[in-house]
Design a protein around this motif. Structure first.
Motif, PDB file in Angstrom:
ATOM      1  N   SER A  46       0.824  -1.202   0.000  1.00  0.00           N
ATOM      2  CA  SER A  46       0.000   0.000   0.000  1.00  0.00           C
ATOM      3  C   SER A  46       0.866   1.262   0.000  1.00  0.00           C
ATOM      4  O   SER A  46       0.600   2.214  -0.732  1.00  0.00           O
ATOM      5  CB  SER A  46      -0.926  -0.021   1.215  1.00  0.00           C
ATOM      6  N   ASP A  47       1.915   1.272   0.835  1.00  0.00           N
ATOM      7  CA  ASP A  47       2.828   2.414   0.852  1.00  0.00           C
ATOM      8  C   ASP A  47       3.735   2.415  -0.368  1.00  0.00           C
ATOM      9  O   ASP A  47       4.090   3.473  -0.897  1.00  0.00           O
ATOM     10  CB  ASP A  47       3.687   2.378   2.113  1.00  0.00           C
ATOM     11  N   SER A  48       4.117   1.224  -0.802  1.00  0.00           N
ATOM     12  CA  SER A  48       5.069   1.121  -1.904  1.00  0.00           C
ATOM     13  C   SER A  48       4.510   1.677  -3.200  1.00  0.00           C
ATOM     14  O   SER A  48       5.240   2.299  -3.980  1.00  0.00           O
ATOM     15  CB  SER A  48       5.467  -0.343  -2.097  1.00  0.00           C
ATOM     16  N   LEU A  49       3.219   1.472  -3.442  1.00  0.00           N
ATOM     17  CA  LEU A  49       2.640   1.911  -4.712  1.00  0.00           C
ATOM     18  C   LEU A  49       2.747   3.415  -4.898  1.00  0.00           C
ATOM     19  O   LEU A  49       3.066   3.893  -5.986  1.00  0.00           O
ATOM     20  CB  LEU A  49       1.180   1.468  -4.792  1.00  0.00           C
ATOM     21  N   SER A  50       2.480   4.166  -3.838  1.00  0.00           N
ATOM     22  CA  SER A  50       2.568   5.624  -3.939  1.00  0.00           C
ATOM     23  C   SER A  50       3.988   6.057  -4.277  1.00  0.00           C
ATOM     24  O   SER A  50       4.208   6.879  -5.182  1.00  0.00           O
ATOM     25  CB  SER A  50       2.117   6.263  -2.621  1.00  0.00           C
ATOM     26  N   GLY A  51       4.963   5.493  -3.551  1.00  0.00           N
ATOM     27  CA  GLY A  51       6.351   5.839  -3.832  1.00  0.00           C
ATOM     28  C   GLY A  51       6.796   5.378  -5.200  1.00  0.00           C
ATOM     29  O   GLY A  51       7.564   6.069  -5.883  1.00  0.00           O
ATOM     30  N   LEU A  52       6.300   4.217  -5.633  1.00  0.00           N
ATOM     31  CA  LEU A  52       6.699   3.680  -6.933  1.00  0.00           C
ATOM     32  C   LEU A  52       6.182   4.545  -8.074  1.00  0.00           C
ATOM     33  O   LEU A  52       6.915   4.813  -9.040  1.00  0.00           O
ATOM     34  CB  LEU A  52       6.176   2.248  -7.071  1.00  0.00           C
ATOM     35  N   ILE A  53       4.942   4.997  -7.972  1.00  0.00           N
ATOM     36  CA  ILE A  53       4.395   5.846  -9.035  1.00  0.00           C
ATOM     37  C   ILE A  53       5.109   7.191  -9.059  1.00  0.00           C
ATOM     38  O   ILE A  53       5.408   7.736 -10.127  1.00  0.00           O
ATOM     39  CB  ILE A  53       2.876   6.005  -8.838  1.00  0.00           C
ATOM     40  N   LEU A 113      -5.318   5.453  -4.912  1.00  0.00           N
ATOM     41  CA  LEU A 113      -6.263   5.271  -3.802  1.00  0.00           C
ATOM     42  C   LEU A 113      -7.098   3.999  -3.983  1.00  0.00           C
ATOM     43  O   LEU A 113      -7.369   3.285  -3.005  1.00  0.00           O
ATOM     44  CB  LEU A 113      -7.174   6.490  -3.693  1.00  0.00           C
ATOM     45  N   ALA A 114      -7.504   3.715  -5.222  1.00  0.00           N
ATOM     46  CA  ALA A 114      -8.279   2.494  -5.464  1.00  0.00           C
ATOM     47  C   ALA A 114      -7.445   1.247  -5.191  1.00  0.00           C
ATOM     48  O   ALA A 114      -7.919   0.290  -4.565  1.00  0.00           O
ATOM     49  CB  ALA A 114      -8.800   2.486  -6.910  1.00  0.00           C
ATOM     50  N   LEU A 115      -6.191   1.250  -5.647  1.00  0.00           N
ATOM     51  CA  LEU A 115      -5.323   0.094  -5.397  1.00  0.00           C
ATOM     52  C   LEU A 115      -5.044  -0.072  -3.908  1.00  0.00           C
ATOM     53  O   LEU A 115      -5.021  -1.192  -3.391  1.00  0.00           O
ATOM     54  CB  LEU A 115      -4.018   0.255  -6.174  1.00  0.00           C
ATOM     55  N   ASN A 116      -4.827   1.039  -3.208  1.00  0.00           N
ATOM     56  CA  ASN A 116      -4.596   0.953  -1.758  1.00  0.00           C
ATOM     57  C   ASN A 116      -5.811   0.366  -1.044  1.00  0.00           C
ATOM     58  O   ASN A 116      -5.670  -0.436  -0.104  1.00  0.00           O
ATOM     59  CB  ASN A 116      -4.277   2.335  -1.191  1.00  0.00           C
ATOM     60  N   TRP A 117      -7.002   0.761  -1.490  1.00  0.00           N
ATOM     61  CA  TRP A 117      -8.214   0.222  -0.866  1.00  0.00           C
ATOM     62  C   TRP A 117      -8.340  -1.275  -1.123  1.00  0.00           C
ATOM     63  O   TRP A 117      -8.689  -2.042  -0.225  1.00  0.00           O
ATOM     64  CB  TRP A 117      -9.429   0.961  -1.411  1.00  0.00           C
ATOM     65  N   ALA A 123      -7.744  -6.943   0.778  1.00  0.00           N
ATOM     66  CA  ALA A 123      -7.077  -8.247   0.732  1.00  0.00           C
ATOM     67  C   ALA A 123      -6.370  -8.541   2.044  1.00  0.00           C
ATOM     68  O   ALA A 123      -6.370  -9.682   2.530  1.00  0.00           O
ATOM     69  CB  ALA A 123      -6.091  -8.278  -0.433  1.00  0.00           C
ATOM     70  N   LEU A 124      -5.767  -7.521   2.634  1.00  0.00           N
ATOM     71  CA  LEU A 124      -5.063  -7.709   3.906  1.00  0.00           C
ATOM     72  C   LEU A 124      -6.042  -8.073   5.026  1.00  0.00           C
ATOM     73  O   LEU A 124      -5.730  -8.897   5.887  1.00  0.00           O
ATOM     74  CB  LEU A 124      -4.299  -6.431   4.272  1.00  0.00           C
ATOM     75  N   ALA A 125      -7.228  -7.472   5.001  1.00  0.00           N
ATOM     76  CA  ALA A 125      -8.236  -7.809   6.011  1.00  0.00           C
ATOM     77  C   ALA A 125      -8.664  -9.274   5.896  1.00  0.00           C
ATOM     78  O   ALA A 125      -8.860  -9.953   6.892  1.00  0.00           O
ATOM     79  CB  ALA A 125      -9.443  -6.893   5.865  1.00  0.00           C
TER      80      ALA A 125
END
Length: 330
Positions: free
Chosen positions: A263-270, A313-317, A322-324
């Protein structure tokens, strides 16, 4: 049923998370509208600076501003943009004279190619290296890998991109220095795919190295913690094959932590992808955003940014959902 209350709580939590992300998207929309207009100049002044409108008189410039939607104050401009956005219309690029949605549709696949190419590299590489270092905690392998990764983590992505370009495209010219295709690309699909892959190697490597450290440290910490667990000590005492220990015991237990960190990685990766694309002149969203900033192309900058924000935001959600499920299953 005993499972129903848990399902209802999880659904309510996911619904609240979705509403929170929609609120964040609304704040992003306000910021992406306001921040470009705080920069010096506007699209018309950018045109004048680039000789596109040098011979226009005051009346013609006023008509041009009206046609571009730059009159009526910020309130009117924001209302018009939000109304178009609610209808799914991202507007029309001032610089390219084309719909913003069409420009994004052309650029987004190139950015996704880099991201999807880098993710398996840093996820698998970080997991394998981190597990091996954690299992040999304090040994020569652990000290060497951790020292290397610590240095790597301190290098910004644009510096990594420049170093890779310098090493493998200039000093030892084995890979292209930029672009996504050669000057004269092949018409044969397989050859063209090879050309695309060859041009993507250095940008993918820059992104993978940027994110490698994050997952290496995570995998190493999890491996150190697991090495003290009785079930793993018992498995090692039974003489199970190293590959089974790696996959079934370390890998399965590290997976939830990796999903949570994604979730954190995607923001930094983009964010890193935007910078890396600029360095390598890659035809992705990064180049599109950079050009829109230089040209004060408000519709293109707003459309590209809000699209990226909505995607993240959609991918993080989805990752949180999935984590839940993973956490509920244990």
């Amino acid at each position: 049923m005993t499972g129903s209350p848990g399902i209802r709580r999880r659904t309510a939590r996911l619904a609240m998370d979705l509403l929170a992300r929609l609120a964040v998207l609304g704040l992003v929309a306000l910021m992406v509208f306001a921040l470009p207009r705080l920069l010096p100049g506007d699209p018309v002044q950018a045109m004048l600076a680039s000789d596109h409108a040098q011979n226009l008189g005051p009346a013609e410039l006023a008509a041009l501003r009206e046609r571009l939607g730059l009159t009526g104050g910020w309130g009117r401009q924001l209302g018009d943009w939000l109304g178009d956005l609610a209808r799914g219309d991202l507007g029309r690029s001032i610089r390219h004279a084309r719909p913003v949605a069409a420009l994004i549709a052309e650029s987004l696949p190139w950015t996704l190619l880099l991201i999807l190419g880098a993710m398996p590299v840093y996820l698998l590489g970080g997991a394998l290296a981190g597990i091996q270092a954690g299992r040999a905690r304090g040994g020569a392998l652990d000290r060497g890998l951790t020292g290397f990764v610590t240095v790597l983590a301190s290098i910004p992505p644009f510096v990594l991109a420049i170093l890779l370009m310098l090493g493998f495209a200039i000093l030892w010219p084995v890979l292209p220095a930029g672009g996504a295709l050669p000057l004269f690309p092949s018409d044969r699909p397989l050859v063209r795919a090879g050309q695309v892959a060859r041009h993507a190697v250095l940008p993918v490597a820059a992104l993978a190295l940027h994110e490698f450290a994050r997952f290496y440290y995570l995998a190493r910490a999890e491996a150190v913690s697991l090495s003290r667990r009785p079930f793993l000590l018992n498995a090692e005492a039974r003489g199970l094959p190293p590959l089974r220990l790696l996959v079934d015991y370390h890998g399965r237990n590290i997976l939830p932590a990796f999903v949570a960190r994604l979730s954190d990685s995607l923001s930094g990766l983009i964010g890193a992808a935007v910078i890396v694309e600029i360095v390598f002149s890659y035809p992705g969203i990064g180049g599109l955003v950079y050009g829109a900033i230089l040209d004060r192309d408000y519709p293109l900058l707003q459309g590209a940014t809000i699209t990226l924000a909505a995607g993240v935001l959609a991918l993080n959600w989805l990752i949180d959902a999935a984590l839940a499920v993973l956490a509920e299953r244990g």
